[in-house]
Design an enzyme around this catalytic site. Sequence first.
Site, PDB file in Angstrom:
ATOM      1  N   GLY A  22       1.400  55.514 -27.935  1.00  0.00           N
ATOM      2  CA  GLY A  22       1.735  55.558 -29.347  1.00  0.00           C
ATOM      3  C   GLY A  22       1.335  54.273 -30.041  1.00  0.00           C
ATOM      4  N   SER A  23       0.969  54.355 -31.312  1.00  0.00           N
ATOM      5  CA  SER A  23       0.688  53.157 -32.094  1.00  0.00           C
ATOM      6  C   SER A  23       1.999  52.468 -32.470  1.00  0.00           C
ATOM      7  CB  SER A  23      -0.103  53.518 -33.349  1.00  0.00           C
ATOM      8  OG  SER A  23      -1.409  53.930 -33.010  1.00  0.00           O
ATOM      9  N   GLY A  24       1.874  51.282 -33.089  1.00  0.00           N
ATOM     10  CA  GLY A  24       3.056  50.537 -33.498  1.00  0.00           C
ATOM     11  C   GLY A  24       3.380  49.378 -32.572  1.00  0.00           C
ATOM     12  N   HIS A  25       2.574  49.241 -31.500  1.00  0.00           N
ATOM     13  CA  HIS A  25       2.797  48.153 -30.541  1.00  0.00           C
ATOM     14  C   HIS A  25       1.674  47.121 -30.594  1.00  0.00           C
ATOM     15  CE1 HIS A  25       5.850  50.822 -29.076  1.00  0.00           C
ATOM     16  NE2 HIS A  25       4.970  51.714 -28.680  1.00  0.00           N
ATOM     17  N   LYS A  77       1.782  53.386 -19.603  1.00  0.00           N
ATOM     18  CA  LYS A  77       3.173  52.933 -19.672  1.00  0.00           C
ATOM     19  C   LYS A  77       4.082  54.118 -19.331  1.00  0.00           C
ATOM     20  CE  LYS A  77       3.202  51.335 -23.997  1.00  0.00           C
ATOM     21  NZ  LYS A  77       1.940  51.961 -24.436  1.00  0.00           N
ATOM     22  N   ASP A  81       3.279  60.048 -22.391  1.00  0.00           N
ATOM     23  CA  ASP A  81       2.074  59.346 -21.957  1.00  0.00           C
ATOM     24  C   ASP A  81       1.671  59.780 -20.548  1.00  0.00           C
ATOM     25  OD1 ASP A  81       1.843  57.890 -24.307  1.00  0.00           O
ATOM     26  OD2 ASP A  81       2.931  56.154 -23.542  1.00  0.00           O
ATOM     27  N   HIS A 121      10.462  51.287 -28.500  1.00  0.00           N
ATOM     28  CA  HIS A 121      10.529  52.276 -29.576  1.00  0.00           C
ATOM     29  C   HIS A 121      11.925  52.295 -30.177  1.00  0.00           C
ATOM     30  CE1 HIS A 121       7.760  53.647 -26.405  1.00  0.00           C
ATOM     31  NE2 HIS A 121       6.954  53.868 -27.407  1.00  0.00           N
TER      32      HIS A 121
END
Lengths: 335, 335
Positions: free
Chosen positions: B56-59, B107, B112, B221
């Site tokens: 996921g994006s945001g990291h 991860k 994922d 998250h």
Amino acid sequence: MKKLINDPADVVPESVEGFVQAHADIVTSSGDPESLFVARAGGAVSGKVGLVSGGGSGHEPLHAGYVGVGMLDAAVPGAVFTSPTPDPILAATQAADGGAGVLHIVKNYTGDVLNFETAAELADAEDIAVKAVVVNDDVAVEDSLYTAGRRGVGGTVMVEKIAGAAAERGDDLDTVLAIATHVNDNVRSMGVALTACTVPHAGKPSFDLPEDEIEIGIGIHGEPGRRRIKAAPADEITDMLLDPVIDDLGLSSGEQVLLFVNGMGGTPSSELYIVYRHARARLEALGATVARSLVGNYITSLEMQGASITVLRLDDETTRLWDAPVHTAALRWGV
Amino acid sequence: MKKLINDPADVVPESVEGFVQAHADIVTSSGDPESLFVARAGGAVSGKVGLVSGGGSGHEPLHAGYVGVGMLDAAVPGAVFTSPTPDPILAATQAADGGAGVLHIVKNYTGDVLNFETAAELADAEDIAVKAVVVNDDVAVEDSLYTAGRRGVGGTVMVEKIAGAAAERGDDLDTVLAIATHVNDNVRSMGVALTACTVPHAGKPSFDLPEDEIEIGIGIHGEPGRRRIKAAPADEITDMLLDPVIDDLGLSSGEQVLLFVNGMGGTPSSELYIVYRHARARLEALGATVARSLVGNYITSLEMQGASITVLRLDDETTRLWDAPVHTAALRWGV
């Protein structure tokens, strides 16, 4: 106030201590809390012009993060958002002096300008030749809290990198000063705040910004900008920052620029790249070429959410000096 | 919600577009919004094991910021906090395949793991040999929202750097997998949140954290951690994160470690160095040597305020691979 700190009075010395430990291959510190500065691990370079900068803390990685080969020789961190006094500036100047004189790189805030001037006079009395460049790239406002004239913001990073490369290749003091001045003359910036930040010893936000408003033209200490507006899409905000920068720089088609999108400390890098994308498109539409880029947290305001846009007009010489190797905690390439 | 974004649906594609423009010397993108991935500008390296990660994006800068020489060959950004689907993972795997097989660095989150497995099966049907390492270094909790077993957090950066260096020097797929597994076996992490973050399309904070409380053991998250406590001094918080890491790693006197203090995205670097300072002192008091350090925003949760501590047990081989040249947007040395 929730912060990862201990006693607010210890924020700067503890942070600098951790910084110097983590980057011991690059930097050392004076170790004296009464006269705190960060300098290159190897000491002054004989025959090289020394570069010293400094100012209030809270803008990390500026300035200690730029101490190292190809950039600064020493940096003087004051208390948070408070100019360092002349004593540590003098001590840093002595530590940076390799016999070829020292350039002070000073952001245009009244306290910084005065204290660096006093330190320069004291250094002069010790036969250290000191010259100064005062960076004033913020187009948002003339005069502000703490400033007569324009404030020094993102352009400072450009001046430190490019003048640092000139000093590293052996340019003399007058030449390094001329290059630093040339960079300052060709760089403009403007910023936006989405949220305020909290100075540790104050314990509450520096200013009030309603939940649905942002401040265009903010200073890096939360000084007032041009105006408050309702929150808007990133592309519109980018236009509001970039238009005055382009106008003031007198940028025209065919020119090469470095586009620097800076985070204020609390904004994710994904948002900075959204700003970068639109700013780049705008510059290209104008006929300019974005030849170099820098995106990230390079001159911050603690945990403030927001960003600033800096545009530097490039020529062959400044491009070459920008590309020259640099080895600091916050900027590193070519080594 | 105040963010420097346009339409929340465009956050990832616009951010990736800006990222690829700013770092065009290092990366390129698939250009296909339906199958978005970032890959090395030069394409797959013939005869080299390809490394692919994603999530996921945001990291950010994880994972696209680690694409480049000495680290990843491709990265697959999903929607914010949402696993990418198998199709772009397959496309990235094909792009990264230089004929020596591909290692997936995943991860440990249920989505994922499943989607990378599916992509690996699809790649296998095309005669691309794929193996996977599942990173699960977070000691805070067993099982969590989105995860069976431990979560993958800061250790992922260590695995990507060290396995990337092994692939770059020409190790074969089994050897690169063994090294990645060895790193995962010797790394542990734990984090703290001072504030929640806001996913753009949700428009409100992922969880509620009272003004005077922090969450120990937070996930990247915003998944629940071990417990909520009243805000405390940085040194106490550091102990709460470091003790379980040291215990779980079984660290003992005489060992060499890499100490990685990571910012969650909204915390100033000055605070990270305060955490680093105390964590380092604790490790040294134990008789360990902090031989390598990394401090900054390397695996984030949008604009969350907080930090995580990762400790990697080093040996000569992993130290050598850590030190090997790397040229990515977010980590660069030796070039």
